[in-house]
Design a protein around this motif. Structure first.
Motif, PDB file in Angstrom:
ATOM      1  N   GLU A   1       0.614  -1.197  -0.047  1.00 24.89           N
ATOM      2  CA  GLU A   1      -0.068   0.018  -0.150  1.00 24.89           C
ATOM      3  C   GLU A   1       0.532   1.388   0.083  1.00 24.89           C
ATOM      4  O   GLU A   1       0.633   2.177  -0.527  1.00 24.89           O
ATOM      5  CB  GLU A   1      -1.089  -0.137   0.970  1.00 24.89           C
ATOM      6  N   ALA A   2       1.701   1.326   0.897  1.00 26.56           N
ATOM      7  CA  ALA A   2       2.941   2.480   0.260  1.00 26.56           C
ATOM      8  C   ALA A   2       3.310   2.366  -0.525  1.00 26.56           C
ATOM      9  O   ALA A   2       3.981   3.529  -1.431  1.00 26.56           O
ATOM     10  CB  ALA A   2       3.894   2.080   1.945  1.00 26.56           C
TER      11      ALA A   2
ATOM     12  N   ASN B   1       1.725   7.086  -7.233  1.00 27.19           N
ATOM     13  CA  ASN B   1       1.254   7.668  -7.628  1.00 27.19           C
ATOM     14  C   ASN B   1       1.306   8.913  -7.148  1.00 27.19           C
ATOM     15  O   ASN B   1       1.020  10.446  -7.699  1.00 27.19           O
ATOM     16  CB  ASN B   1      -0.549   7.619  -6.582  1.00 27.19           C
ATOM     17  N   GLU B   2       2.374   9.382  -6.142  1.00 26.85           N
ATOM     18  CA  GLU B   2       2.693  10.715  -5.580  1.00 26.85           C
ATOM     19  C   GLU B   2       3.698  10.707  -6.223  1.00 26.85           C
ATOM     20  O   GLU B   2       3.828  11.803  -6.504  1.00 26.85           O
ATOM     21  CB  GLU B   2       3.237  10.481  -4.311  1.00 26.85           C
ATOM     22  N   LEU B   3       4.872  10.331  -7.213  1.00 24.18           N
ATOM     23  CA  LEU B   3       5.939   9.995  -8.200  1.00 24.18           C
ATOM     24  C   LEU B   3       4.728  11.296  -9.607  1.00 24.18           C
ATOM     25  O   LEU B   3       5.150  11.729  -9.669  1.00 24.18           O
ATOM     26  CB  LEU B   3       6.482   9.447  -8.201  1.00 24.18           C
ATOM     27  N   MET B   4       4.202  10.394  -9.567  1.00 21.05           N
ATOM     28  CA  MET B   4       2.990  10.484 -10.660  1.00 21.05           C
ATOM     29  C   MET B   4       3.098  11.350 -10.788  1.00 21.05           C
ATOM     30  O   MET B   4       2.826  13.102 -11.927  1.00 21.05           O
ATOM     31  CB  MET B   4       2.024   9.447 -11.241  1.00 21.05           C
TER      32      MET B   4
ATOM     33  N   SER C   1       9.702  -2.806  -4.431  1.00 22.21           N
ATOM     34  CA  SER C   1       9.401  -3.918  -3.826  1.00 22.21           C
ATOM     35  C   SER C   1       9.773  -5.100  -4.341  1.00 22.21           C
ATOM     36  O   SER C   1       9.782  -5.044  -5.745  1.00 22.21           O
ATOM     37  CB  SER C   1       7.947  -3.438  -2.682  1.00 22.21           C
ATOM     38  N   CYS C   2       9.392  -6.171  -3.145  1.00 22.06           N
ATOM     39  CA  CYS C   2       9.124  -7.618  -3.823  1.00 22.06           C
ATOM     40  C   CYS C   2       8.524  -8.455  -2.505  1.00 22.06           C
ATOM     41  O   CYS C   2       7.801  -7.900  -1.421  1.00 22.06           O
ATOM     42  CB  CYS C   2      10.404  -7.752  -3.953  1.00 22.06           C
TER      43      CYS C   2
ATOM     44  N   VAL D   1      17.342   7.949  -3.302  1.00 23.10           N
ATOM     45  CA  VAL D   1      16.599   8.929  -3.081  1.00 23.10           C
ATOM     46  C   VAL D   1      15.340   8.328  -2.032  1.00 23.10           C
ATOM     47  O   VAL D   1      14.358   7.604  -2.998  1.00 23.10           O
ATOM     48  CB  VAL D   1      16.370  10.309  -3.964  1.00 23.10           C
ATOM     49  N   LEU D   2      14.620   9.271  -0.802  1.00 19.73           N
ATOM     50  CA  LEU D   2      13.532   8.882  -1.374  1.00 19.73           C
ATOM     51  C   LEU D   2      12.568   9.770  -1.408  1.00 19.73           C
ATOM     52  O   LEU D   2      12.685  10.923  -2.070  1.00 19.73           O
ATOM     53  CB  LEU D   2      12.755   8.972   0.365  1.00 19.73           C
ATOM     54  N   GLY D   3      10.998   8.834  -2.347  1.00 18.54           N
ATOM     55  CA  GLY D   3      10.253   9.696  -3.061  1.00 18.54           C
ATOM     56  C   GLY D   3       9.389  11.241  -2.479  1.00 18.54           C
ATOM     57  O   GLY D   3       9.461  11.877  -3.162  1.00 18.54           O
ATOM     58  N   ARG D   4       9.723  11.115  -1.472  1.00 19.20           N
ATOM     59  CA  ARG D   4       9.097  12.307  -0.646  1.00 19.20           C
ATOM     60  C   ARG D   4      10.273  13.768  -0.708  1.00 19.20           C
ATOM     61  O   ARG D   4      10.008  14.989  -0.718  1.00 19.20           O
ATOM     62  CB  ARG D   4       8.914  12.943   0.679  1.00 19.20           C
ATOM     63  N   ASP D   5      11.561  13.261  -1.029  1.00 18.27           N
ATOM     64  CA  ASP D   5      12.514  14.461  -1.809  1.00 18.27           C
ATOM     65  C   ASP D   5      12.974  14.124  -2.878  1.00 18.27           C
ATOM     66  O   ASP D   5      13.536  15.531  -2.963  1.00 18.27           O
ATOM     67  CB  ASP D   5      13.848  13.693  -0.244  1.00 18.27           C
TER      68      ASP D   5
END
Length: 173
Positions: A24-25, A31-34, A137-138, A165-169
């Protein structure tokens, strides 16, 4: 310019017998990256791993369709691949170059197969590669838990093969 490359986020992997670690994360991060890519005008490419006609992973199989949780807007480029590396026997590199893309931000599944091989290939083909640390993930294997596999690949790929990098960054340039 950077493009977003989402690898194999498809029904058979997201909704298979074994649920991917942090699924889910992972989907929320992608989706946030898109959304970030769209807001910046960056191209979005989504790879679907498919096999031969008549197989469980045939191009028309429900298993190879993009996961319905992905918030698609219609401007994304969706393409099929037959090998772990998203560049092998596809037009991905040429399509990216035609758009003036110099780097790819990579997210998706499965960490130790298609994400790994695509990260390694991107730099060999002259693209800057960014791996989203919380964007891949996997599932567990007989030797390692998925969480360990993801951490191992983040550490192994960082530096020589890609920036991690982290997605939020991440901000698309």
């Amino acid at each position: 310019m950077y493009a977003l490359l989402i690898v194999d986020v498809q029904v058979g992997l997201v909704h298979g017998q074994e649920k991917p670690w942090r699924c889910e994360a992972l989907l929320a991060t992608i989706n946030e990256l898109m959304d970030k890519a769209r807001n910046a005008g960056a191209p979005i490419f989504l790879a679907r791993h498919v096999g031969p006609a008549g197989s469980p992973v045939a191009p028309d199989s429900v298993l190879t369709q993009l996961a319905p949780e992905l918030r698609l807007a219609g401007g994304e480029v969706v393409f099929e691949k037959h090998r772990p590396n998203a560049f092998t026997r596809t037009a991905l590199a040429e399509d990216l170059r035609a758009l003036g893309v110099t780097g790819v931000v990579i997210a998706g599944m499965k960490t130790q197969y298609c994400v790994d091989s695509t990260c390694r290939a991107a730099r060999d083909l002259g693209f800057e590669a960014v791996l989203v640390a919380d964007g891949h993930s996997c599932t567990d294997t007989g030797q390692m838990r998925a969480e360990q596999i993801v951490a191992h690949h983040n550490a192994t790929l960082e530096g020589a093969f890609c920036e991690v990098v982290l997605g939020r960054d991440w901000t698309f340039k």
